[in-house]
Motif scaffolding. Structure first.
Motif, mmCIF file in Angstrom:
data_model
loop_
_atom_site.group_PDB
_atom_site.id
_atom_site.type_symbol
_atom_site.label_atom_id
_atom_site.label_comp_id
_atom_site.label_asym_id
_atom_site.label_seq_id
_atom_site.Cartn_x
_atom_site.Cartn_y
_atom_site.Cartn_z
ATOM 1 N N ASP A 66 0.944 -0.819 -0.049
ATOM 2 C CA ASP A 66 -0.276 0.218 -0.463
ATOM 3 C C ASP A 66 0.593 1.407 -0.317
ATOM 4 O O ASP A 66 1.686 1.356 0.621
ATOM 5 C CB ASP A 66 -0.932 -0.001 1.100
ATOM 6 N N ALA A 67 1.035 2.086 -0.838
ATOM 7 C CA ALA A 67 1.638 3.245 -1.350
ATOM 8 C C ALA A 67 1.547 4.373 -0.372
ATOM 9 O O ALA A 67 2.671 4.926 0.553
ATOM 10 C CB ALA A 67 1.627 4.090 -2.445
ATOM 11 N N LEU A 68 -0.084 3.860 0.673
ATOM 12 C CA LEU A 68 0.025 5.313 1.518
ATOM 13 C C LEU A 68 0.367 4.761 3.546
ATOM 14 O O LEU A 68 0.488 5.322 4.102
ATOM 15 C CB LEU A 68 -1.406 5.593 1.489
ATOM 16 N N VAL A 69 1.173 3.550 2.783
ATOM 17 C CA VAL A 69 1.569 3.139 4.924
ATOM 18 C C VAL A 69 3.131 3.733 5.086
ATOM 19 O O VAL A 69 3.889 2.319 3.770
ATOM 20 C CB VAL A 69 1.446 1.418 4.816
ATOM 21 N N LEU A 70 3.639 4.010 5.351
ATOM 22 C CA LEU A 70 4.756 4.720 5.352
ATOM 23 C C LEU A 70 4.854 4.119 7.368
ATOM 24 O O LEU A 70 4.151 4.486 8.081
ATOM 25 C CB LEU A 70 4.604 6.236 5.461
ATOM 26 N N ALA A 71 6.265 4.455 7.814
ATOM 27 C CA ALA A 71 6.965 4.280 9.003
ATOM 28 C C ALA A 71 7.923 4.536 8.930
ATOM 29 O O ALA A 71 8.778 4.912 7.567
ATOM 30 C CB ALA A 71 6.600 3.357 8.837
ATOM 31 N N SER A 72 8.632 5.195 9.423
ATOM 32 C CA SER A 72 10.600 5.367 9.393
ATOM 33 C C SER A 72 11.043 4.284 10.537
ATOM 34 O O SER A 72 10.864 4.409 11.426
ATOM 35 C CB SER A 72 10.585 6.231 10.291
ATOM 36 N N PRO A 73 11.270 2.875 9.389
ATOM 37 C CA PRO A 73 12.120 2.033 10.711
ATOM 38 C C PRO A 73 13.451 2.303 11.039
ATOM 39 O O PRO A 73 13.452 3.040 10.465
ATOM 40 C CB PRO A 73 11.956 0.751 9.458
ATOM 41 N N GLY A 74 13.590 1.932 12.475
ATOM 42 C CA GLY A 74 14.559 2.667 13.399
ATOM 43 C C GLY A 74 14.311 3.815 13.757
ATOM 44 O O GLY A 74 15.439 3.831 15.046
ATOM 45 N N ALA A 75 14.026 4.494 13.676
ATOM 46 C CA ALA A 75 13.684 5.668 14.092
ATOM 47 C C ALA A 75 11.767 6.197 15.008
ATOM 48 O O ALA A 75 12.094 6.760 15.740
ATOM 49 C CB ALA A 75 13.830 6.866 13.793
ATOM 50 N N GLY A 76 11.273 5.700 13.883
ATOM 51 C CA GLY A 76 10.066 5.784 15.006
ATOM 52 C C GLY A 76 9.060 7.405 14.000
ATOM 53 O O GLY A 76 10.264 8.456 13.525
ATOM 54 N N PRO A 77 7.758 7.912 14.130
ATOM 55 C CA PRO A 77 7.834 8.964 13.468
ATOM 56 C C PRO A 77 8.429 9.824 14.199
ATOM 57 O O PRO A 77 8.804 9.700 15.608
ATOM 58 C CB PRO A 77 6.222 8.760 13.803
#
Length: 344
Positions: A174-185
């Motif tokens: 899903d193009a709109l499922v976004l995350a920042s692995p290792g950092a978090g929001p």
């Protein structure tokens, strides 16, 4: 690059609150809605959106913020569209905006945010609304653009989360499922209140910003060589290949890909290495074009980066498009790995 949680060194606007370091691992506590300030709006945010984006309902949704709505064409595909967005943002800032929100559906929001971050040399925040069809995302993006500290770079807002362009990536299909692995929001937006979990990372920017003329010459005539035949000024858009070393990789496909590229990003194995069968292909390619290995550990003969593969590819593309030769590209990646901000 080490991220330092805790209170940042800049003045914090009333609607921008900072959580304690321990809160960075989870969502912030519920926040009270912002009390609309009295008097005229105190910050101006330029809202860049195509005519059909349907953002009229959010123009007055954020108290204390004057929204300067500007119509822009729907972005062209690829890097040309990213440069158009960067140019439009630069114009808005030069005409007095304190921050910019971009509301335009893009084919790769995480890559677009990172490219905008690299191309934006200024101090004012750029905020990309990941889902332009959700008015909540757009209103949240306006709140972030009005409250974010200078030098925050390009931020991406989605579903109440704030992500730094350097860390955000698309996950799943899903193009709109976004995350920042290792950092978090980097933070959250709740009822118009912007809460920061950790300070923005030190920024990397390209010399020359959006004009695409920074440093070096195409074809490798200044301090290095570049055997690529496609990219750079006057040679069309550079081709940057992306190859992931996989189980049983014998290097044949890697070698064939390298022959068609002006630069190459290679993702190493889980242990950070490259199979012997592929090492020969990499050695041959690295003598002709810039080759960078995505790996958490150093490599004996190849430069490495800890950027994720897609972001490494975006950086290499922009460097080659600006006319950097092989040695200059490798030097820029080395500078990007050192702590602190860098102008590449």
């Amino acid at each position: 690059m080490t991220l330092s949680p805790g209170p940042p060194p800049w003045p914090i606007p009333p609607s921008w609150t900072v959580t304690t370091p321990s809160a960075a691992t989870g969502p912030p506590p519920p926040a009270e809605p912002v009390t609309p300030p009295s008097g005229p709006p105190h910050r101006t945010v330029a809202l860049l959106a195509p005519d059909d984006a349907g953002v009229r309902d959010v123009l007055g949704a954020v108290p204390g913020v004057r929204v300067d709505a500007r119509s822009i064409p729907a972005p062209a595909p690829g890097f040309a569209g990213v440069r158009d967005l960067a140019d439009a943002a630069a114009r808005a800032l030069s005409e007095g905006a304190d921050g910019v929100v971009i509301v335009a559906g893009t084919e790769a929001p995480d890559e677009t945010a990172w490219a905008l971050d690299l191309l934006h040399p200024g101090d004012a925040p750029l905020v990309l609304a990941a889902n332009p069809d959700h008015t909540t995302d757009v209103a949240d993006a306006i709140s972030v653009a009005a409250a974010a500290p200078y030098r925050a770079g390009c931020l991406l807002v989605t579903r109440g989360e704030i992500h730094a362009a350097r860390h955000v990536r698309r996950i799943g299909t899903d193009a709109l499922v976004l995350a920042s692995p290792g950092a978090g929001p980097m933070g959250h937006v709740t009822a118009g209140v912007v809460r920061l979990a950790w300070r923005p990372p030190e920024r990397l920017t390209l010399r020359g910003g959006t004009d695409g003329t920074a440093g070096g010459t195409a074809g490798g005539t200044a301090g290095g060589t570049n055997g690529g035949t496609h990219g750079g000024p006057g040679g069309g858009s550079p081709r940057v290949g992306l190859h992931t070393v996989t189980l049983g990789d014998d290097g044949e496909l890697l070698g064939a890909l390298a022959e068609r590229c002006d630069g190459l990003i290679v993702t190493a194995t889980a242990t950070g290495g490259v199979p012997p069968e592929a090492a020969g292909a990499l050695a041959g390619a690295s003598a002709r074009i810039p080759v960078v290995l995505v790996s958490p550990i150093a490599h004996s003969s190849l430069p490495v980066t800890r950027l994720d593969p897609l972001k490494a590819r975006v950086l290499m593309h922009l460097l080659l498009a600006a006319g950097r030769d092989r040695d200059a590209v490798i030097a820029a990646f080395a500078a990007a790995e050192r702590p602190g901000p860098a102008q590449l």
